[in-house]
Design an enzyme around this catalytic site. Structure first.
Site: not given
Lengths: 184, 760
Positions: B187, B467
């Site tokens: 770069e 239950s």
């Protein structure tokens, strides 16, 4: 011999009942009287855990080797974490010490000693109710280790004293003494 | 109007001025405008650079994986755990985050990792296996034995900043030199000598582009790229380019190369994860390779440096060939500029891309559990803190158990629908799995397809529990050992309760029959409604409510008889809390999804310690648990024995509501408790009972979770009778021994006789 161990044990059980009775069941007869009647009845027996294990029955706990068949006690891990916890405690890091104990408990949740150690850290930190609850947990798992039972009761006595429950503290102290003499 | 006046006044001013003065004036204006512009840019540069405090998402981790001697674990399973946290198979074990597999040994170069209670060091650990267990753990370097180690936890999610950026900060000192070399090579080869703008670079790039007839190189310096990324929009205009160059020059005047590079490394855009930008190389390393930046090889670093030019164009997942060419170009440039020799170049170019198939974690993977964690976090932290401060959140999630539970739920519901010719896709379900002692929530599934569901049934679906309430009714009775034992006779004959202003309430049993005098054992294991209502009323609704409160149920409970049959609406999570208290022998640990929270630097912020509260008499809890074991062996849950052979005994309770609308099962083995609900969102009947619906899912979840048989050690104060003859389902049977709370030896009614209730 077993009979002589038995009566203090019964007393411990009775105090235990006093210690953990639910508010909803307080109308039950006072534990001390209960103990008296129990002691004279022919049904009174020392803590029946070992006996129960020797008797075949559908309700009984599995023999230790069978229940733990898939998971023998992971001793080195627990020992290492107990050490680590002690070191942290010595260097003034009680909460980190507690964290090590919790790690050990996740590996070995039925280990009464670990719950007791955690209770004593909470006691040291002044977290009285938490200390008592953890010691009760240790007691519930404690099985036959009378020395550990005594230590737990002593711890509970101190916590109750700090919480202003003088009578409860005295009862716990007595239980500790009984358990202690049974251990000797 | 005003325009005309201005023109006129301007004309008046200029007409009387001499040309030289006009020029000077223009120059002054130009200089001051330029100065103002530069000052303005400088201000922006400074504000941007110094005022920059990156918002870091909170990182949410599963629980760490503990490895210890004696643990039931095989090498494949450990290898899987290591892979999940990005460990690579690499024989040399040179870098942390690698392992070597031999038949019965795995050597792990463990990473250093900071936990709330201490740091696991960087070390090489040898794990030896034998017979499906860990035999020993050794520290390779000093040869010592280790008791226990933990493998760092999986990252299961992040809580993102408002602007949806993802970032893992890496300080410059920790950036591999190879990455910097690669960036320089491809770069900005004059980075360390130019002053923000690189004229030679521009010329070289133009020449290279001309020769290639395409845009192969850019002339922007790293500094310019940073400026572009940092301050400017992506539009390509001349003005913007001028601004960029000026700001780059200003940045270089104010800050050192090190500062600029350090910021660049953490700022540059390197990819896209859904709506979120991947910024900085630390983030990209995790995103593409599932490993920390410092562990990447030179070819992997070169690939990341190559992506800078165009993250979407060179996306290695979508365009692997293109990405590979780009990587090889970067490597070649590195070689040409003297950063690596020829053999190293050849070796690096020969490597595969090694990019993970998908990002190592995804926000969609554990949505229901993350939802639970987020709600719990918001009690202690603000959303702002969670989104910006990089908190590290350590949860209780067991990711394998969670994934197993999700799969079990999906496959079982599909089977149920096809077996029963139901409309497909109408059944829904929720699962909660917790550690019985610590209250850790290990898994939470709130939907059949959690990844698309908006409704988390594990926490938000409140349904009547039926239950499931019964064990608490029996517990309320057994806490009065002077009155009740597990062999107490209960009355299951027809019952009519006056109901002011309405018809009398006449509870019925599931089988629409009445069973007369039954023992408590039979009544609970067979889940008889009528006997339970009578018992509950006899004990007192206030006592039952007190027990339910102790079990952690916080919502309003009406003291009505229907409460005794489960007319309480609870979420699966709330039901799991209640059963946690039972399963742990009467000690309530608040259910909890978070262990601890650290700040971004690893300092402890908060911790959720194990907290107990003794909520029930442990002896009564023990008695109820022995009954719940019978439920799964000879009661309503007896089908479980066939579904989970070799895992008995287990404790559990079925629950079914009116017209089969809700199907529940709550059950536990050693240390592990699960609650399952199955039903429909429109609350229509499913045709499933607790046993045929929820229990099927439960069995599948627990099979995958590897549930172990329940070892139920009796607490102090439990005695055992001799053999007892007892009626059970109309027959007389002999039980070898019955537990009781000392000293209250139970008296079983004579079996043969049509026994009368003890309490009439």
């Amino acid at each position: 011999m077993s009979g002589r161990i038995g009566s203090p044990w019964l007393f411990v059980a009775a105090l235990w009942l006093a210690g953990c009775a639910m508010p909803g069941s307080q109308r039950a007869p006072a534990p001390v009287e209960d103990r008296g009647s129990a002691a004279t009845s022919d049904t009174a027996r020392p803590i029946a855990v070992p006996e129960a294990e020797s008797r075949p029955g559908e309700f009984q706990p599995l023999p230790a080797e069978e229940a733990g068949a898939t998971q023998p006690p992971p001793e080195p891990a627990v020992v290492a974490l107990l050490d680590e916890s002690e070191r942290k405690l010595d260097s003034g890091q009680p909460e980190a010490a507690a964290a090590s104990l919790e790690r050990a408990l996740r590996v070995s949740p039925g280990n009464a000693l670990l719950w007791h150690r955690l209770a004593s850290i909470r006691l040291q930190q002044g977290r009285w109710s938490q200390a008592e609850a953890l010691a009760q947990k240790s007691l519930a798992l404690g099985g036959n280790d009378a020395r550990l039972q005594a230590d737990n009761w002593m711890l509970i006595a101190r916590a109750r004293k700090e919480l202003g429950d003088a009578a409860g503290a005295r009862a716990a102290e007595n239980a500790a003494t009984r358990a202690g003499s049974a251990a000797d | 109007m005003s325009g005309r006046r201005n023109t006129r006044s301007a004309q008046r001013k200029t007409s009387g001025t001499r040309p030289a003065l006009r020029l000077l004036l223009l120059a002054i204006i130009a200089v001051s405008a330029t100065t103002a512009w530069l000052l303005w840019l400088d201000q922006r540069v400074r504000e941007g650079f110094e005022g920059r405090r990156w918002s870091l998402p909170a990182l949410v981790y599963a629980r760490p994986f503990e490895v210890y001697a004696g643990q039931a674990l095989d090498p494949d399973a450990l290898q899987q755990v290591l892979r999940h946290v990005g460990y690579a198979a690499e024989g040399s074990l040179r870098t942390p985050g690698t392992y070597r597999r031999e038949p019965d040994v795995i050597r792990v170069h463990a990473r250093r990792f900071r936990y709330w209670d201490g740091t696991e060091p960087d070390r090489i650990v040898t794990v030896r296996f034998a017979g499906g267990r860990v035999q020993a753990l050794g520290d390779e370097r000093d040869g010592g034995q280790l008791g226990i180690i933990r493998i760092e936890p999986r990252l299961i999610g992040k809580i993102y900043p408002e602007h949806d950026e993802d970032r893992v900060l890496v300080p410059l000192e920790e950036v591999p030199a190879d990455l910097i070399d690669a960036l320089i090579a491809v770069e900005d080869r004059n980075f360390f000598s130019h002053s923000g703008i690189d004229l030679r670079g521009i010329v070289r790039a133009a020449w290279a582009n001309l020769r290639a007839g395409a845009l192969v190189q850019g002339g922007s310096t790293l500094t310019q790229q940073l400026v572009k990324n940092f301050y400017l929009s992506s539009e390509r205009t001349f003005i913007r380019k001028i601004n960029e160059m000026a700001m780059a020059a200003l940045l270089e005047r104010r800050y050192s190369k090190k500062q600029i590079l350090g910021t660049y490394i953490n700022e540059i855009y390197l990819g896209q994860h859904g709506a979120r930008g991947i910024h900085g190389f630390g983030t990209a390393a995790g995103f593409y390779f599932g490993r920390p930046l410092r562990e990447l090889r030179i070819d992997q670093l070169a690939l990341l440096a190559g992506i800078v030019r165009g993250a979407s164009h060179y996306n290695p997942r979508r365009h692997p060939e293109r990405a590979r060419e780009r990587r090889d170009l970067v490597l070649r440039l590195m070689h040409e500029q003297g950063f690596m020799d020829a053999p190293a170049l050849a070796a690096a170019q020969a490597k595969p891309l090694d990019v993970t198939a998908k990002p190592a974690w995804s926000q969609d993977e554990f949505p229901d559990f993350l939802d639970l964690v987020r709600r719990q976090l918001l009690r202690d932290y603000t959303m702002e803190q969670l989104r910006s401060e990089g908190l590290q959140i350590f949860t209780t999630l067991d990711p394998d158990l969670q994934q197993g539970a999700e799969a079990a739920l999906r496959s079982t519901l599909a089977s149920l629908e096809s077996e029963r010719n139901m409309a497909r896709g109408k059944l829904e379900a929720a699962v909660v799995v917790v550690d019985t002692e610590s209250g850790d929530v290990l898994a939470a599934v709130g939907a059949r397809h959690p990844e698309v569901a908006a409704f988390n049934r594990s926490m938000d679906a409140r349904r009547p529990i039926g239950s499931l309430v019964k064990p608490f009714v029996y517990l309320a009775a057994l806490q009065q050992p002077e009155h009740y034992s597990v062999v107490s006779q209960l009355d299951d004959s027809p019952l009519a309760l006056r109901n002011p202003g309405k018809a009398a309430w006449k509870p019925e049993n599931y089988d629409h029959e009445f069973h007369g005098e039954v023992s408590m054992i039979e009544a609970l294991t067979r889940s008889y409604n009528v006997a339970t209502v009578r018992l509950g009323l006899e004990v007192g609704l206030d006592r039952v409510i007190h027990v339910l409160r102790g079990a952690g149920i916080e919502r309003r409970l009406e003291p009505l008889p229907s409460l005794l049959l489960g007319a309480i609406e609870l979420s699966p999570l709330e039901a799991a809390q209640a059963y946690q208290v039972l399963a742990s022998g009467g000690f309530r640990s608040p259910l909890n999804g978070i262990r601890d929270v650290l700040d971004r630097d690893g300092r402890g912020l908060s911790r959720h310690a194990i907290e107990l509260r003794q909520a029930m008499d442990p002896r009564a809890a023990y008695l109820v648990n022995t009954l719940l074991m019978r439920v799964t062996s000879e009661g309503t849950g007896s089908a479980l024995a066939d579904r989970l052979p070799g895992r008995q005994p287990l404790a559990g309770k079925t629950g079914t509501t009116n017209d089969l609308r809700d199907s529940w099962f709550a059950g536990f083995g050693d240390g592990l408790l699960g609650v399952v609900w199955v039903g429909r969102d429109d609350n229509r009947p499913t045709g499933l009972s607790g046993a045929t619906g929820a229990m099927r899912v439960w069995a599948e979840v627990m099979e995958r979770a590897g549930i172990r048989p329940l070892a139920l050690p009796p607490p102090t104060g439990i005695g055992w009778t001799g053999s007892v003859r007892l009626p059970f389902r109309g027959e007389c049977r002999t039980l070898a021994s019955i537990p009781y709370i000392e000293p209250h030896v139970p008296v079983a009614a004579p079996c043969a006789a049509t026994v009368r209730s003890l309490f009439q």
